[in-house]
Scaffold this motif. Structure first.
Motif, mmCIF file in Angstrom:
data_model
loop_
_atom_site.group_PDB
_atom_site.id
_atom_site.type_symbol
_atom_site.label_atom_id
_atom_site.label_comp_id
_atom_site.label_asym_id
_atom_site.label_seq_id
_atom_site.Cartn_x
_atom_site.Cartn_y
_atom_site.Cartn_z
ATOM 1 N N GLU A 257 -2.666 3.670 -14.873
ATOM 2 C CA GLU A 257 -1.878 3.042 -13.805
ATOM 3 C C GLU A 257 -2.368 3.493 -12.431
ATOM 4 O O GLU A 257 -2.472 2.682 -11.504
ATOM 5 C CB GLU A 257 -0.388 3.351 -13.974
ATOM 6 C CG GLU A 257 0.470 2.590 -12.980
ATOM 7 C CD GLU A 257 1.970 2.755 -13.190
ATOM 8 O OE1 GLU A 257 2.716 2.314 -12.303
ATOM 9 O OE2 GLU A 257 2.392 3.321 -14.223
ATOM 10 N N ARG B 65 3.863 5.480 -5.680
ATOM 11 C CA ARG B 65 3.808 5.456 -7.150
ATOM 12 C C ARG B 65 2.679 6.349 -7.667
ATOM 13 O O ARG B 65 2.851 7.055 -8.649
ATOM 14 C CB ARG B 65 3.639 4.011 -7.638
ATOM 15 C CG ARG B 65 3.554 3.878 -9.136
ATOM 16 C CD ARG B 65 4.863 4.245 -9.827
ATOM 17 N NE ARG B 65 4.700 4.076 -11.263
ATOM 18 C CZ ARG B 65 5.365 4.735 -12.162
ATOM 19 N NH1 ARG B 65 6.289 5.599 -11.807
ATOM 20 N NH2 ARG B 65 5.144 4.527 -13.441
ATOM 21 N N PHE C 37 2.463 1.470 -3.455
ATOM 22 C CA PHE C 37 1.481 1.893 -4.450
ATOM 23 C C PHE C 37 1.140 3.374 -4.286
ATOM 24 O O PHE C 37 1.001 4.101 -5.261
ATOM 25 C CB PHE C 37 0.195 1.061 -4.343
ATOM 26 C CG PHE C 37 0.336 -0.368 -4.802
ATOM 27 C CD1 PHE C 37 1.520 -0.862 -5.332
ATOM 28 C CD2 PHE C 37 -0.731 -1.229 -4.695
ATOM 29 C CE1 PHE C 37 1.638 -2.176 -5.750
ATOM 30 C CE2 PHE C 37 -0.639 -2.554 -5.112
ATOM 31 C CZ PHE C 37 0.558 -3.027 -5.636
ATOM 32 N N LYS D 92 0.832 -1.201 0.000
ATOM 33 C CA LYS D 92 0.000 0.000 0.000
ATOM 34 C C LYS D 92 0.871 1.257 0.000
ATOM 35 O O LYS D 92 0.599 2.198 -0.743
ATOM 36 C CB LYS D 92 -0.944 0.008 1.212
ATOM 37 C CG LYS D 92 -2.173 -0.854 0.997
ATOM 38 C CD LYS D 92 -3.009 -1.090 2.218
ATOM 39 C CE LYS D 92 -3.581 0.088 2.895
ATOM 40 N NZ LYS D 92 -4.534 -0.277 3.969
ATOM 41 N N LEU E 272 -3.679 0.961 -9.532
ATOM 42 C CA LEU E 272 -3.081 0.955 -8.192
ATOM 43 C C LEU E 272 -4.117 1.301 -7.127
ATOM 44 O O LEU E 272 -4.137 0.686 -6.061
ATOM 45 C CB LEU E 272 -1.897 1.917 -8.136
ATOM 46 C CG LEU E 272 -0.693 1.525 -8.993
ATOM 47 C CD1 LEU E 272 0.329 2.645 -9.030
ATOM 48 C CD2 LEU E 272 -0.065 0.232 -8.498
ATOM 49 N N ALA F 250 -0.823 -5.196 -9.456
ATOM 50 C CA ALA F 250 -2.237 -4.799 -9.493
ATOM 51 C C ALA F 250 -3.094 -5.814 -10.234
ATOM 52 O O ALA F 250 -4.245 -5.542 -10.566
ATOM 53 C CB ALA F 250 -2.361 -3.423 -10.128
#
Length: 103
Positions: free
Chosen positions: A58, A12, A9, A6, A62, A94
């Motif tokens: 993306e 990101r 992600f 988490k 995510l 993912a």
């Protein structure tokens, strides 16, 4: 493990949002008055649009993965309900389907 993912992600997502903001700033700069420069700028805009679209997709993947982590369905195939193999999740964190259902 999911808490680390988490965090990863989320970092990101922040990077991708910063990229999108940079793209928007680039668009806000406007166009050059020189026609030959404008042609190059149009090509750049196409590339930037593609990068922005990829970043948005993306981010959505995510965000969905984080939601699945929070509701306990992360790592479970949405199609058949089996566990998604850890090696698959390492390559595609993912992923929503096991290899069998993805094919």
């Amino acid at each position: 493990m999911t808490e680390q993912l988490k965090v990863q992600f989320t970092k990101r997502i922040i990077e991708l949002q910063q990229r999108i903001s940079a793209i928007h700033r680039d668009f806000a700069d406007g166009r050059d008055t020189d026609w030959s420069e404008q042609a190059g700028e149009r090509e750049n805009e196409e590339v930037l649009n593609a990068l922005e679209s990829e970043a948005k997709v993306e981010i959505q993947h995510l965000s969905n993965a984080i939601t699945r982590m929070e509701n306990g369905s992360y790592g479970i195939c949405e199609t058949c309900g089996d566990d998604i193999a850890k090696p698959r999740l390492q390559v595609q964190p993912a992923a929503t389907n096991c290899i069998k259902c993805a094919e």
